[in-house]
Design an enzyme around this catalytic site. Structure first.
Site, mmCIF file in Angstrom:
data_model
loop_
_atom_site.group_PDB
_atom_site.id
_atom_site.type_symbol
_atom_site.label_atom_id
_atom_site.label_comp_id
_atom_site.label_asym_id
_atom_site.label_seq_id
_atom_site.Cartn_x
_atom_site.Cartn_y
_atom_site.Cartn_z
ATOM 1 N N ARG A 187 1.154 -1.406 0.525
ATOM 2 C CA ARG A 187 0.445 0.124 0.004
ATOM 3 C C ARG A 187 1.036 1.193 -0.127
ATOM 4 N NH1 ARG A 187 -3.806 -1.295 4.861
ATOM 5 N NH2 ARG A 187 -1.753 -2.467 5.921
ATOM 6 N N LYS A 207 2.035 2.009 7.502
ATOM 7 C CA LYS A 207 1.930 0.658 8.183
ATOM 8 C C LYS A 207 3.185 1.865 9.582
ATOM 9 C CE LYS A 207 0.679 -2.327 9.529
ATOM 10 N NZ LYS A 207 -0.169 -2.538 10.229
ATOM 11 N N TYR A 213 -0.672 4.263 10.626
ATOM 12 C CA TYR A 213 -1.764 3.039 11.592
ATOM 13 C C TYR A 213 -0.227 2.284 12.876
ATOM 14 C CZ TYR A 213 -5.636 1.847 9.701
ATOM 15 O OH TYR A 213 -6.685 1.946 8.786
ATOM 16 N N HIS A 263 -1.159 1.502 16.445
ATOM 17 C CA HIS A 263 -1.154 0.034 16.970
ATOM 18 C C HIS A 263 0.427 0.140 18.384
ATOM 19 C CE1 HIS A 263 -3.790 -0.811 14.705
ATOM 20 N NE2 HIS A 263 -3.018 -1.551 13.771
ATOM 21 N N GLU A 273 -5.934 4.532 14.082
ATOM 22 C CA GLU A 273 -6.234 3.514 15.146
ATOM 23 C C GLU A 273 -6.619 4.289 15.850
ATOM 24 O OE1 GLU A 273 -1.974 2.661 16.475
ATOM 25 O OE2 GLU A 273 -3.217 3.049 14.677
ATOM 26 N N ILE A 332 -16.925 -4.130 12.777
ATOM 27 C CA ILE A 332 -16.830 -3.584 11.772
ATOM 28 C C ILE A 332 -16.111 -5.046 10.786
ATOM 29 C CG2 ILE A 332 -15.751 -2.292 9.755
ATOM 30 C CD1 ILE A 332 -17.974 -1.128 10.902
ATOM 31 N N LEU A 352 -11.550 -5.680 19.217
ATOM 32 C CA LEU A 352 -10.761 -4.900 18.922
ATOM 33 C C LEU A 352 -10.923 -3.453 20.629
ATOM 34 C CD1 LEU A 352 -8.629 -2.615 17.538
ATOM 35 C CD2 LEU A 352 -10.976 -1.599 16.353
ATOM 36 N N ALA A 394 -7.347 -9.327 14.659
ATOM 37 C CA ALA A 394 -6.572 -8.728 15.807
ATOM 38 C C ALA A 394 -4.996 -8.802 16.851
ATOM 39 C CB ALA A 394 -7.491 -8.709 17.240
ATOM 40 N N ASP A 404 -2.161 -7.256 15.253
ATOM 41 C CA ASP A 404 -1.629 -6.231 14.810
ATOM 42 C C ASP A 404 -1.630 -5.300 16.531
ATOM 43 O OD1 ASP A 404 -3.674 -4.873 14.792
ATOM 44 O OD2 ASP A 404 -3.746 -4.924 12.842
ATOM 45 N N ASN A 428 -0.992 -7.644 8.443
ATOM 46 C CA ASN A 428 -1.185 -6.115 7.486
ATOM 47 C C ASN A 428 -1.691 -7.089 5.971
ATOM 48 O OD1 ASN A 428 1.701 -7.717 6.911
ATOM 49 N ND2 ASN A 428 1.537 -5.989 5.057
#
Length: 374
Positions: A15, A75, A94, A96, A118, A178, A240, A268, A270, A300
């Site tokens: 990405r 990331k 992101y 995390h 996030e 989600i 999450l 979950a 990550d 990912n």
């Protein structure tokens, strides 16, 4: 503002944080944007696409970090990027943090401003920058789970939707948010028998209303979970807690209750994972076996479908990134509480409770009406 977009270097991460259309938007708003060469290729965007949009190209990741006031990524920085992050540099990605003490300590030491996708949160408690990737990951969880149920990869040899005269697979989804909702839609659409578990009865009522007849809802507790794993062919962990470490709901002892060849997909992972035996894997080596149970724990997942993922992600992130660039991060977070909640680490101090709690670190409390350190 000077914006930098480095090429993602995490394993099989294709990405990119800004599309050519996004680059054009930054330039239209009076900013400079530098893209590392080939950063967009994995998502289908050429260097020429970016130069046509007005962006400037840089050869190396070091040059991008050196010139940028704001780094836009997908990331979290990995170890080789830690020394490149500068004091007072805004990193928008992101993170995390709760799943990595090394990353947390590195960003504290850098004295950068770490604003995490996030934990950007709306008043209704929805997570607008997590939703698009949760949608992708939830759908992918079923695709990948269906593949690894095949015998050649150690699975039970079960076709998810079954055929005439043969029952379909049983899919257990833990978490009705989600990720869980999208996973249930995919699994149900393929004809599986689906069970969604959640602790929120109101959420289960909603899911009961909108899901097809082959989806059942069950309240989540230890007893019900232990009973459900006994008959499941595919189990998706989709729990999450925003910004904090995920709880281990599927324990190691539960593996012995499962049928050999059952597939576990921990979306979950990550955030530390909600399946105790899951540890992060990559698209290069996505699975491992414990006690005859297949574990798929790619951290990912959306990186495997970068064209779809990049467009979905940047549709959500660009308006926030433009606010940060146009106003500067201090004014932007003061005027937008959603962005304010995205702050995790500010100039060497942890300002997000979930991160502080994960590693017993001191928490610097900041309120919107107070002066934010600059």
């Amino acid at each position: 503002m000077v914006i930098g977009v480095p090429k993602e270097i995490k394993n099989n991460e294709n990405r990119v944080a800004v599309t050519p259309a996004g680059a054009a938007s930054f330039i239209k708003n009076g900013h400079q944007i530098y893209i590392q060469k080939s950063a967009g290729l994995g998502s289908g965007f050429t260097d020429e696409d970016y130069t046509k949009a007005g962006a400037q190209l840089l050869d190396t990741i070091e040059e991008v970090y050196a010139i940028a006031e704001m780094i836009c990524k997908v990331k979290e920085p990995i170890a080789q990027e830690y020394p490149l992050v500068k004091e007072n540099q805004l990193i928008f990605t992101y993170f995390h943090f709760a799943s990595s003490e090394a990353l947390t300590k590195a960003m504290i030491a850098s004295k950068a401003i770490c604003l995490a996708y996030e934990t950007v949160e709306k008043k209704d408690r929805s997570l607008p920058l997590l939703i698009p990737m949760s949608e992708v990951a939830g759908r992918m969880a079923i695709q990948e789970g269906a593949k690894y149920l095949g015998k050649p990869t150690g699975g039970r040899g079960v076709l998810l939707g079954g055929v005439a005269g043969v029952k379909p697979a049983n899919v257990l989804i833990i978490g009705g948010g989600i990720v869980g909702t999208q996973a249930a839609k995919m699994a149900a659409g393929l004809g599986a028998n689906v069970t969604i578990m959640d602790v929120d009865l109101q959420r289960l009522r909603h899911l009961e209303d909108i899901m097809p007849a082959n989806v059942d809802t069950v309240i989540s507790n230890e007893y019900n979970l232990e009973e459900a794993v006994k008959t499941a062919d595919l189990i998706v962990g989709a729990v999450l807690i925003p910004g904090a470490k995920a709880p281990h709901l599927v324990t190691r002892s539960m593996l012995k209750l499962m049928k050999p060849g059952t597939v576990l997909v921990d979306v979950a992972v990550d955030q530390g994972g909600c399946i105790e035996t899951c540890t992060p894997t990559t698209h290069e080596n996505p699975i491992f076996m414990i006690d005859g149970i297949v574990h798929y724990c790619v951290a990912n997942m959306p990186g495997a479908v970068p064209y779809t993922s990049t467009l979905a992600l940047t549709n959500a992130t660009l308006p926030y990134a433009l606010q940060l660039a146009n106003k500067g991060w201090v004014k932007a977070v003061k005027e937008n509480e959603e962005l304010f909640k995205g702050l995790n680490i500010v100039r060497g101090e942890v300002v997000y409770k979930g991160v502080a709690d994960a590693f017993n670190l001191p928490l610097k409390s900041i309120r919107l009406e107070e002066e934010i350190p600059t």
